[in-house]
Design a protein around this motif. Structure first.
Motif, mmCIF file in Angstrom:
data_model
loop_
_atom_site.group_PDB
_atom_site.id
_atom_site.type_symbol
_atom_site.label_atom_id
_atom_site.label_comp_id
_atom_site.label_asym_id
_atom_site.label_seq_id
_atom_site.Cartn_x
_atom_site.Cartn_y
_atom_site.Cartn_z
ATOM 1 N N ARG A 143 0.839 -1.197 0.000
ATOM 2 C CA ARG A 143 0.000 0.000 0.000
ATOM 3 C C ARG A 143 0.877 1.251 0.000
ATOM 4 O O ARG A 143 1.853 1.337 0.743
ATOM 5 C CB ARG A 143 -0.923 0.016 1.217
ATOM 6 N N PRO A 144 0.511 2.242 -0.837
ATOM 7 C CA PRO A 144 1.334 3.452 -0.910
ATOM 8 C C PRO A 144 1.146 4.325 0.327
ATOM 9 O O PRO A 144 0.188 4.160 1.088
ATOM 10 C CB PRO A 144 0.798 4.154 -2.168
ATOM 11 N N GLY A 145 2.068 5.275 0.491
ATOM 12 C CA GLY A 145 1.951 6.237 1.582
ATOM 13 C C GLY A 145 1.051 7.390 1.194
ATOM 14 O O GLY A 145 0.127 7.246 0.383
ATOM 15 N N SER A 146 1.327 8.552 1.741
ATOM 16 C CA SER A 146 0.519 9.736 1.440
ATOM 17 C C SER A 146 0.649 10.092 -0.034
ATOM 18 O O SER A 146 1.756 10.087 -0.584
ATOM 19 C CB SER A 146 0.975 10.917 2.300
ATOM 20 N N PRO A 147 -0.466 10.411 -0.692
ATOM 21 C CA PRO A 147 -0.404 10.715 -2.133
ATOM 22 C C PRO A 147 0.334 12.018 -2.396
ATOM 23 O O PRO A 147 0.110 13.012 -1.692
ATOM 24 C CB PRO A 147 -1.880 10.813 -2.540
ATOM 25 N N PRO A 148 1.212 12.045 -3.398
ATOM 26 C CA PRO A 148 1.905 13.283 -3.771
ATOM 27 C C PRO A 148 0.990 14.151 -4.637
ATOM 28 O O PRO A 148 -0.057 13.690 -5.103
ATOM 29 C CB PRO A 148 3.096 12.771 -4.578
ATOM 30 N N PRO A 149 1.343 15.400 -4.884
ATOM 31 C CA PRO A 149 0.572 16.225 -5.821
ATOM 32 C C PRO A 149 0.853 15.788 -7.252
ATOM 33 O O PRO A 149 1.863 15.116 -7.515
ATOM 34 C CB PRO A 149 1.096 17.639 -5.556
ATOM 35 N N PRO A 150 -0.003 16.140 -8.211
ATOM 36 C CA PRO A 150 0.278 15.801 -9.610
ATOM 37 C C PRO A 150 1.610 16.403 -10.045
ATOM 38 O O PRO A 150 1.957 17.515 -9.630
ATOM 39 C CB PRO A 150 -0.892 16.454 -10.378
ATOM 40 N N PRO A 151 2.378 15.691 -10.856
ATOM 41 C CA PRO A 151 3.697 16.193 -11.255
ATOM 42 C C PRO A 151 3.641 17.383 -12.197
ATOM 43 O O PRO A 151 4.635 18.083 -12.377
ATOM 44 C CB PRO A 151 4.333 14.978 -11.949
ATOM 45 N N GLY B 222 4.680 5.632 -11.558
ATOM 46 C CA GLY B 222 4.918 5.773 -10.129
ATOM 47 C C GLY B 222 3.709 6.148 -9.305
ATOM 48 O O GLY B 222 3.787 6.207 -8.071
ATOM 49 N N ALA B 223 2.574 6.401 -9.944
ATOM 50 C CA ALA B 223 1.379 6.827 -9.209
ATOM 51 C C ALA B 223 0.572 5.616 -8.747
ATOM 52 O O ALA B 223 0.667 4.526 -9.313
ATOM 53 C CB ALA B 223 0.511 7.722 -10.086
ATOM 54 N N ASP B 224 -0.214 5.816 -7.715
ATOM 55 C CA ASP B 224 -1.200 4.818 -7.308
ATOM 56 C C ASP B 224 -2.419 4.990 -8.205
ATOM 57 O O ASP B 224 -2.843 6.129 -8.468
ATOM 58 C CB ASP B 224 -1.577 5.044 -5.844
ATOM 59 N N PRO B 225 -3.014 3.903 -8.714
ATOM 60 C CA PRO B 225 -4.147 4.057 -9.651
ATOM 61 C C PRO B 225 -5.319 4.817 -9.039
ATOM 62 O O PRO B 225 -5.980 5.601 -9.728
ATOM 63 C CB PRO B 225 -4.520 2.618 -10.012
ATOM 64 N N ARG C 162 -6.815 8.331 -10.540
ATOM 65 C CA ARG C 162 -8.222 8.541 -10.885
ATOM 66 C C ARG C 162 -8.794 9.759 -10.156
ATOM 67 O O ARG C 162 -9.584 10.521 -10.733
ATOM 68 C CB ARG C 162 -9.029 7.300 -10.541
ATOM 69 N N ASN C 163 -8.417 9.950 -8.906
ATOM 70 C CA ASN C 163 -8.900 11.110 -8.173
ATOM 71 C C ASN C 163 -8.425 12.407 -8.818
ATOM 72 O O ASN C 163 -9.183 13.387 -8.925
ATOM 73 C CB ASN C 163 -8.438 11.052 -6.717
ATOM 74 N N TRP C 164 -7.163 12.416 -9.257
ATOM 75 C CA TRP C 164 -6.665 13.590 -9.967
ATOM 76 C C TRP C 164 -7.484 13.834 -11.228
ATOM 77 O O TRP C 164 -7.863 14.974 -11.522
ATOM 78 C CB TRP C 164 -5.208 13.377 -10.370
ATOM 79 N N LEU C 165 -7.750 12.755 -11.972
ATOM 80 C CA LEU C 165 -8.476 12.897 -13.231
ATOM 81 C C LEU C 165 -9.908 13.374 -12.992
ATOM 82 O O LEU C 165 -10.407 14.240 -13.724
ATOM 83 C CB LEU C 165 -8.476 11.568 -13.990
#
Length: 355
Positions: A130-138, A171-174, A178-181
């Motif tokens: 499981r990933p950690g805290s989500p980063p901002p979009p690059p 490198g992103a979590d799917p 999707r939340n970014w999109l």
């Protein structure tokens, strides 16, 4: 204790190839793929079932988790090899960890397959930690996206979002991707919103009636990037009102009015600014204005030069650079061709007769 490992076999780019080649062709390829899965499952002593339209779930059970993990990896590679050999497709096989129940094993394989959205296809995928805290979009694209939406450029906006997804995916979590999109799609809804409240904000009740939010969250079920691109084009076709031909021409004329003093300005620059093809802009000038792009641009530049010649004592070379010409010689040539005299003669005549 009995453990289970599930392997989800997923044909790569199924929707795109089925649309391109036709459903009869796709049906024939699916039958070949099913035989490949059945053969590999039989060799491994596994059970399998189809998950239409283009997936198969293969289950292995046993008492030793390590043996099951090894068997699942071997099965995955054999399935992929057979599908490549016996069909026109490639496939992704997603494997979950050993689980105490069949349902848990299936869910783990599906979670692993979700990573196909960010990793791409034609591979074996194992469920990562499981990933950690989500980063901002690059990268952020809101400014350019706004321009394309307001220009009514549906294809351009869809292409921009698709390329943005491709850049954000590595490198992103799917789930984060999707939340970014979805955030970008809601941004498009807001920019494109034609119905607004008294304070200028988007009327989300009316907007939701035109495009249900359920349509937006459909992206949660998409794990194929090629299909996501198709879906984006469809959804933005409904979100963004098409720009009338005259609106595009008006945008082009406004852009020219603001930038004609740039000597390097070209038709391609204007077309890119209004999100249309150079050919289409040229066609609109010919059909709607009965002129050409170059004549329109030349008219703007010469009108500005004539104003400066009759209202100022600026040298001709200064007037040339301020009117979009690279040199006084270029301005003189344009005057000779379109006005019939030199800038100096035009100034002398106008000052004698009055503006």
């Amino acid at each position: 204790m009995t453990y289970a490992v599930a392997a989800l076999v997923d044909i790569d780019d199924y929707v795109a190839t089925a649309r391109a080649q036709g459903q009869p062709w796709a049906a024939g390829q699916l039958r070949r793929a099913a035989r490949a899965v059945a053969s590999a499952a039989a060799r491994a002593g596994a059970t399998w079932r189809p998950e239409p339209p283009e997936e198969w779930l293969v289950l292995l059970t046993g008492a030793d988790p390590d043996t099951l993990t090894t068997a699942a990896a071997t099965l995955a590679e054999e399935v992929r090899t057979r599908i490549v050999r016996e069909t026109a497709w490639t496939a992704t096989v997603s494997i979950g960890p050993p689980s105490p129940g069949l349902h848990e094993a299936e869910q783990a394989a599906r979670r692993a397959n979700d990573y196909k959205l960010v990793l791409g296809g034609d591979r074996v995928i194992r469920l990562p930690a499981r990933p950690g805290s989500p980063p901002p979009p690059p990268v952020r694209i809101e400014q350019e996206l706004t321009r394309r939406v307001r220009a009514g450029d549906r294809d351009g906006a869809a292409g921009l979002l698709a390329s943005w997804v491709d850049r954000c995916a590595p490198g992103a979590d799917p789930g984060v991707l999707r939340n970014w999109l979805i955030g970008q799609l809601l941004f498009v809804v807001d920019v494109a919103g034609q119905v607004r409240l008294a304070d200028g904000s988007t009327d989300w009740v009316e907007t939701g009636a035109r495009l249900p939010i359920s349509d937006l969250v459909t992206v949660g079920a998409i794990h194929e990037r090629s299909y996501l691109h198709i879906w984006l084009k469809d959804i933005l076709g409904r979100l963004i009102p098409a720009a009338p031909r005259r609106d595009i021409l008006t945008l082009a004329e406004h852009y020219l009015a603001e930038h004609y003093t740039n000597p390097g300005l070209r038709l391609a620059d204007v077309a890119a600014a209004v999100c249309a093809s150079p050919y289409y802009i040229a066609h609109l000038f010919a059909e709607e204005r009965r002129t050409t792009f170059l004549r329109h641009l030349t008219g703007l530049r010469l009108a500005h030069a004539r104003r400066l010649l009759t209202t100022s004592a600026l040298p001709v070379d200064v007037i040339a650079s301020g009117s979009g010409y690279p040199s006084a010689k270029a301005l003189r040539g344009a005057f000779r061709r379109h006005v019939g005299c030199s800038p100096t003669e035009y100034r002398r005549t106008r000052f004698r007769t009055g503006p």
